[in-house]
Design a protein around this motif. Structure first.
Motif, PDB file in Angstrom:
ATOM      1  N   ILE A  72       0.834  -1.212   0.000  1.00  0.00           N
ATOM      2  CA  ILE A  72       0.000   0.000   0.000  1.00  0.00           C
ATOM      3  C   ILE A  72       0.864   1.256   0.000  1.00  0.00           C
ATOM      4  CG2 ILE A  72      -1.658   1.369   1.323  1.00  0.00           C
ATOM      5  CD1 ILE A  72      -2.831  -1.283   2.345  1.00  0.00           C
ATOM      6  N   PHE A  73       1.746   1.369   0.997  1.00  0.00           N
ATOM      7  CA  PHE A  73       2.546   2.587   1.133  1.00  0.00           C
ATOM      8  C   PHE A  73       3.668   2.643   0.102  1.00  0.00           C
ATOM      9  CE2 PHE A  73       0.683   2.027   5.402  1.00  0.00           C
ATOM     10  CZ  PHE A  73      -0.014   3.228   5.476  1.00  0.00           C
ATOM     11  N   GLY A  74       4.136   1.465  -0.352  1.00  0.00           N
ATOM     12  CA  GLY A  74       5.117   1.461  -1.427  1.00  0.00           C
ATOM     13  C   GLY A  74       4.515   2.001  -2.712  1.00  0.00           C
ATOM     14  N   HIS A  75       3.276   1.609  -2.987  1.00  0.00           N
ATOM     15  CA  HIS A  75       2.571   2.082  -4.191  1.00  0.00           C
ATOM     16  C   HIS A  75       2.454   3.606  -4.190  1.00  0.00           C
ATOM     17  CE1 HIS A  75      -0.470   2.083  -7.425  1.00  0.00           C
ATOM     18  NE2 HIS A  75      -1.093   2.993  -6.696  1.00  0.00           N
ATOM     19  N   PHE A  76       1.941   4.150  -3.096  1.00  0.00           N
ATOM     20  CA  PHE A  76       1.755   5.604  -3.040  1.00  0.00           C
ATOM     21  C   PHE A  76       3.072   6.339  -2.809  1.00  0.00           C
ATOM     22  CE2 PHE A  76      -2.532   4.029  -2.009  1.00  0.00           C
ATOM     23  CZ  PHE A  76      -3.260   4.737  -2.955  1.00  0.00           C
ATOM     24  N   GLY A  77       4.028   5.666  -2.183  1.00  0.00           N
ATOM     25  CA  GLY A  77       5.338   6.279  -2.019  1.00  0.00           C
ATOM     26  C   GLY A  77       6.051   6.442  -3.350  1.00  0.00           C
ATOM     27  N   ASP A  78       5.814   5.513  -4.294  1.00  0.00           N
ATOM     28  CA  ASP A  78       6.396   5.612  -5.634  1.00  0.00           C
ATOM     29  C   ASP A  78       5.599   6.547  -6.535  1.00  0.00           C
ATOM     30  OD1 ASP A  78       8.680   4.001  -5.430  1.00  0.00           O
ATOM     31  OD2 ASP A  78       7.515   2.161  -5.686  1.00  0.00           O
ATOM     32  N   LYS A  79       4.362   6.858  -6.170  1.00  0.00           N
ATOM     33  CA  LYS A  79       3.521   7.729  -6.990  1.00  0.00           C
ATOM     34  C   LYS A  79       3.387   9.144  -6.429  1.00  0.00           C
ATOM     35  CE  LYS A  79      -0.154   6.202  -9.067  1.00  0.00           C
ATOM     36  NZ  LYS A  79       0.316   6.225 -10.460  1.00  0.00           N
ATOM     37  N   ILE A  80       3.251   9.256  -5.104  1.00  0.00           N
ATOM     38  CA  ILE A  80       3.024  10.555  -4.476  1.00  0.00           C
ATOM     39  C   ILE A  80       4.296  11.118  -3.850  1.00  0.00           C
ATOM     40  CG2 ILE A  80       1.733  11.774  -2.674  1.00  0.00           C
ATOM     41  CD1 ILE A  80      -0.520   9.754  -3.070  1.00  0.00           C
ATOM     42  N   GLY A  81       5.036  10.255  -3.146  1.00  0.00           N
ATOM     43  CA  GLY A  81       6.255  10.727  -2.501  1.00  0.00           C
ATOM     44  C   GLY A  81       6.584   9.948  -1.246  1.00  0.00           C
ATOM     45  N   ARG A  82       7.885   9.942  -0.889  1.00  0.00           N
ATOM     46  CA  ARG A  82       8.343   9.196   0.283  1.00  0.00           C
ATOM     47  C   ARG A  82       7.908   9.869   1.575  1.00  0.00           C
ATOM     48  NH1 ARG A  82       9.665   6.367  -4.239  1.00  0.00           N
ATOM     49  NH2 ARG A  82      11.894   6.255  -4.719  1.00  0.00           N
ATOM     50  N   LYS A  83       8.036  11.200   1.641  1.00  0.00           N
ATOM     51  CA  LYS A  83       7.831  11.941   2.882  1.00  0.00           C
ATOM     52  C   LYS A  83       6.421  11.786   3.433  1.00  0.00           C
ATOM     53  CE  LYS A  83       7.755  16.652   4.699  1.00  0.00           C
ATOM     54  NZ  LYS A  83       8.062  18.079   4.447  1.00  0.00           N
ATOM     55  N   SER A  84       5.404  11.981   2.611  1.00  0.00           N
ATOM     56  CA  SER A  84       4.014  11.934   3.092  1.00  0.00           C
ATOM     57  C   SER A  84       3.659  10.552   3.636  1.00  0.00           C
ATOM     58  CB  SER A  84       3.050  12.326   1.971  1.00  0.00           C
ATOM     59  OG  SER A  84       3.247  11.506   0.836  1.00  0.00           O
ATOM     60  N   MET A  85       4.202   9.512   3.006  1.00  0.00           N
ATOM     61  CA  MET A  85       3.911   8.164   3.477  1.00  0.00           C
ATOM     62  C   MET A  85       4.549   7.906   4.846  1.00  0.00           C
ATOM     63  SD  MET A  85       1.907   6.868   1.294  1.00  0.00           S
ATOM     64  CE  MET A  85       1.307   8.553   1.025  1.00  0.00           C
ATOM     65  N   LEU A  86       5.724   8.479   5.065  1.00  0.00           N
ATOM     66  CA  LEU A  86       6.404   8.270   6.347  1.00  0.00           C
ATOM     67  C   LEU A  86       5.649   8.919   7.507  1.00  0.00           C
ATOM     68  CD1 LEU A  86      10.170   8.693   5.406  1.00  0.00           C
ATOM     69  CD2 LEU A  86       8.953   6.603   5.986  1.00  0.00           C
ATOM     70  N   ILE A  87       5.027  10.037   7.245  1.00  0.00           N
ATOM     71  CA  ILE A  87       4.224  10.701   8.284  1.00  0.00           C
ATOM     72  C   ILE A  87       3.001   9.850   8.617  1.00  0.00           C
ATOM     73  CG2 ILE A  87       2.777  12.717   8.766  1.00  0.00           C
ATOM     74  CD1 ILE A  87       4.760  14.343   7.022  1.00  0.00           C
ATOM     75  N   LEU A  88       2.368   9.282   7.596  1.00  0.00           N
ATOM     76  CA  LEU A  88       1.177   8.469   7.802  1.00  0.00           C
ATOM     77  C   LEU A  88       1.500   7.157   8.521  1.00  0.00           C
ATOM     78  CD1 LEU A  88      -1.837   8.180   7.311  1.00  0.00           C
ATOM     79  CD2 LEU A  88      -1.333   7.267   5.028  1.00  0.00           C
ATOM     80  N   THR A  89       2.596   6.502   8.126  1.00  0.00           N
ATOM     81  CA  THR A  89       2.946   5.223   8.760  1.00  0.00           C
ATOM     82  C   THR A  89       3.280   5.402  10.233  1.00  0.00           C
ATOM     83  OG1 THR A  89       5.266   5.449   8.039  1.00  0.00           O
ATOM     84  CG2 THR A  89       3.774   4.182   6.627  1.00  0.00           C
ATOM     85  N   LEU A  90       3.953   6.496  10.555  1.00  0.00           N
ATOM     86  CA  LEU A  90       4.300   6.753  11.951  1.00  0.00           C
ATOM     87  C   LEU A  90       3.046   6.949  12.795  1.00  0.00           C
ATOM     88  CD1 LEU A  90       6.499   7.252  14.059  1.00  0.00           C
ATOM     89  CD2 LEU A  90       6.489   9.663  13.402  1.00  0.00           C
ATOM     90  N   SER A  91       2.056   7.648  12.254  1.00  0.00           N
ATOM     91  CA  SER A  91       0.806   7.891  12.984  1.00  0.00           C
ATOM     92  C   SER A  91       0.049   6.587  13.237  1.00  0.00           C
ATOM     93  CB  SER A  91      -0.078   8.860  12.191  1.00  0.00           C
ATOM     94  OG  SER A  91       0.588  10.090  11.958  1.00  0.00           O
ATOM     95  N   ILE A  92      -0.019   5.722  12.227  1.00  0.00           N
ATOM     96  CA  ILE A  92      -0.725   4.442  12.365  1.00  0.00           C
ATOM     97  C   ILE A  92      -0.034   3.548  13.381  1.00  0.00           C
ATOM     98  CG2 ILE A  92      -1.335   2.304  11.170  1.00  0.00           C
ATOM     99  CD1 ILE A  92      -1.731   3.981   8.632  1.00  0.00           C
ATOM    100  N   MET A  93       1.271   3.439  13.243  1.00  0.00           N
ATOM    101  CA  MET A  93       2.050   2.567  14.124  1.00  0.00           C
ATOM    102  C   MET A  93       1.962   3.024  15.570  1.00  0.00           C
ATOM    103  SD  MET A  93       4.180  -0.051  13.883  1.00  0.00           S
ATOM    104  CE  MET A  93       5.199  -0.884  15.081  1.00  0.00           C
ATOM    105  N   GLY A  94       2.221   4.311  15.794  1.00  0.00           N
ATOM    106  CA  GLY A  94       2.221   4.836  17.158  1.00  0.00           C
ATOM    107  C   GLY A  94       0.860   4.796  17.812  1.00  0.00           C
ATOM    108  N   GLY A  95      -0.175   5.132  17.034  1.00  0.00           N
ATOM    109  CA  GLY A  95      -1.525   5.143  17.600  1.00  0.00           C
ATOM    110  C   GLY A  95      -1.971   3.773  18.060  1.00  0.00           C
ATOM    111  N   SER A  96      -1.676   2.743  17.277  1.00  0.00           N
ATOM    112  CA  SER A  96      -2.070   1.393  17.663  1.00  0.00           C
ATOM    113  C   SER A  96      -1.315   0.919  18.902  1.00  0.00           C
ATOM    114  CB  SER A  96      -1.834   0.417  16.500  1.00  0.00           C
ATOM    115  OG  SER A  96      -0.479   0.414  16.112  1.00  0.00           O
ATOM    116  N   THR A  97      -0.065   1.334  19.044  1.00  0.00           N
ATOM    117  CA  THR A  97       0.719   0.945  20.220  1.00  0.00           C
ATOM    118  C   THR A  97       0.154   1.556  21.490  1.00  0.00           C
ATOM    119  OG1 THR A  97       2.714   0.777  18.874  1.00  0.00           O
ATOM    120  CG2 THR A  97       3.029   0.944  21.248  1.00  0.00           C
TER     121      THR A  97
END
Length: 443
Positions: A72-97
């Motif tokens: 999922i994030f690889g797809h959008f990271g290759d289409k939209i950008g690396r930075k925006s995906m990193l912000i989103l992944t951090l939020s998902i990971m941290g929130g679930s923890t």
């Protein structure tokens, strides 16, 4: 201009390192706690082996979810950008923890307790699945070509710092609280602390620029319409060989960093605090050896460093577990049997691994490709390892011999896989040189 590029590279390294540290802290905190808390509070059973296996199954589910996040994030990271995906992944990971910290136990809400735990573990896996590839690429694609092994290894240090923090925090809580206090609420503090780290990580990542290689792709409209399709179409061999190379990484880390804690406390009656301190010390040592081996791979070659490291790391499990089993309770020997193979030998593969995988793919599909290789292989290399280790130990009446053979097997598989990668690289280089010579003669 050089100063600006240097500042951007420093920011990229800092953003990737702090983010990957947080992500790995969250992910491995679950692994550290699974065999000492979750098996009792969320999967109660008369047989302790059964309850431990059930706890580790939820641990494995996180690895099954990681390829989904990688795609999922690889797809959008290759289409939209690396930075925006990193912000989103951090939020998902941290929130679930953070939410794991407040889940009621099995005795309080019954079957819903393990269901909630399983759901949040899946979210953790999806978040981390997209995190790793993006964090590595932010440094890899900012770095000078001749130093990419070194700079791509810096986000890898996040693994050792995250493990150091997770095992260290649990160890500190274990040593300062009674067993009843730790089981009742102490372990929840470790998960709740993730909230502080999330805000710090988001602030840093919001202030870093996009990868220069991806910016060039956007400017030239060279993005892949379907990165996962192009990845398989043009890089099938690299995908399979990369997953094979990853085998020893996942197996060894989870044997020494996760399963060893359960083995030392359950089979050798070592205190939980002493076991966690040994793993923490190894993680601390690893922080220095990861960039060292990343640098070595720049000097002597990525595949050569990884091949030798795979064999040495795989074989080291045999003397490590022999020393543990025959230490007579000598805590210094036990710690050394963890620190040397895990803190030093393992770094010889984990240091150059990021650059090795990044170089398997061209920039338009690189986020998707390296994320898929790393995360999909993690299902069998990482997620199943604690379950396999527990089963092999039980089948062999508590003897770790079969387990060490399994680790050595993983090392051999990885060595063969990376040998193939190196051989293909040489062939590609030779073909490029021949074409260049032909073009020169025509000119």
């Amino acid at each position: 201009m050089k100063k600006v590029k240097g500042n951007m590279l420093s920011r990229a390294v800092g953003a990737s390192l702090i983010g990957s540290t947080i992500e790995w802290y969250d992910f491995f905190l679950y692994g550290v706690v699974a065999g000492i808390v979750f098996n009792k509070l969320y999967f109660p059973a008369e047989d302790p082996i059964v309850s431990t296996l059930l706890a580790y199954i939820t641990f494995a589910v996180g690895f099954v979810a990681r390829p989904i996040g990688g795609i999922i994030f690889g797809h959008f990271g290759d289409k939209i950008g690396r930075k925006s995906m990193l912000i989103l992944t951090l939020s998902i990971m941290g929130g679930s923890t953070v939410l794991i910290a407040v889940i009621p136990t099995y005795n309080q809400i019954g079957i819903w307790a393990p269901i909630c735990l399983l759901f949040l573990r899946i979210l953790q896996g999806i978040g981390l699945g997209g995190e790793w590839g993006g964090a590595v690429l932010m440094t890899f694609e900012h770095a000078p070509h001749k130093k990419r092994g070194l700079y791509a290894s810096f986000p890898q240090i996040g693994l050792s710092i995250g493990l150091l923090l997770s095992s260290g925090v649990v160890g500190l809580l274990s040593s300062t609280l009674s067993d009843s206090q730790f089981m009742a609420w102490g372990w929840r503090i470790a998960f709740g602390l993730s909230a502080i780290l999330i805000f710090l990580g988001l602030w840093i990542r919001l202030n870093v620029s996009e990868s220069p290689e991806f910016q060039k792709i956007k400017e030239r409209n060279k993005e892949s319409n379907m990165p996962i399709k192009d990845m398989w179409k043009n890089n099938t061999g690299n995908v399979l060989a990369g997953m094979g190379a990853r085998f020893i990484d996942g197996v060894f880390f989870n044997v020494m960093g996760v399963f060893s804690i359960t083995y030392l406390t359950s089979s050798l009656d070592l205190s939980r605090t002493d076991a966690l301190l040994g793993v923490s010390a190894a993680a601390f040592v690893m922080c220095f050896f990861i960039p060292l081996f990343g640098h070595v791979s720049d000097r002597v070659g990525r595949t050569r460093t990884y091949l030798i490291g795979s064999l040495v790391t795989g074989f080291s499990a045999l003397p490590a577990f022999w020393i543990m089993s025959n230490s007579g309770g000598n805590i210094l020997l036990i710690w050394l049997s963890i620190i040397i193979p895990f803190g030093i030998f393992y770094a010889s593969i984990y240091g150059p691994e990021a650059a090795l995988f990044a170089e398997l793919f061209d920039a338009p599909v690189r986020y998707t490709g390296m994320s898929f290789v790393y995360q999909f292989s993690g299902i069998f290399a990482s997620g199943l390892t604690p379950i396999i280790a527990t089963a092999l130990l039980g089948y062999n009446n508590g003897s770790p011999v079969l387990l060490t053979i399994y680790v050595l097997f993983a090392g051999v598989v990885s060595a063969i896989s990376v040998w193939w990668i190196g051989k293909k690289k040489v062939k590609v280089t030779q073909n490029q040189n021949i074409k260049s010579e032909i073009n020169t003669r025509k000119a």
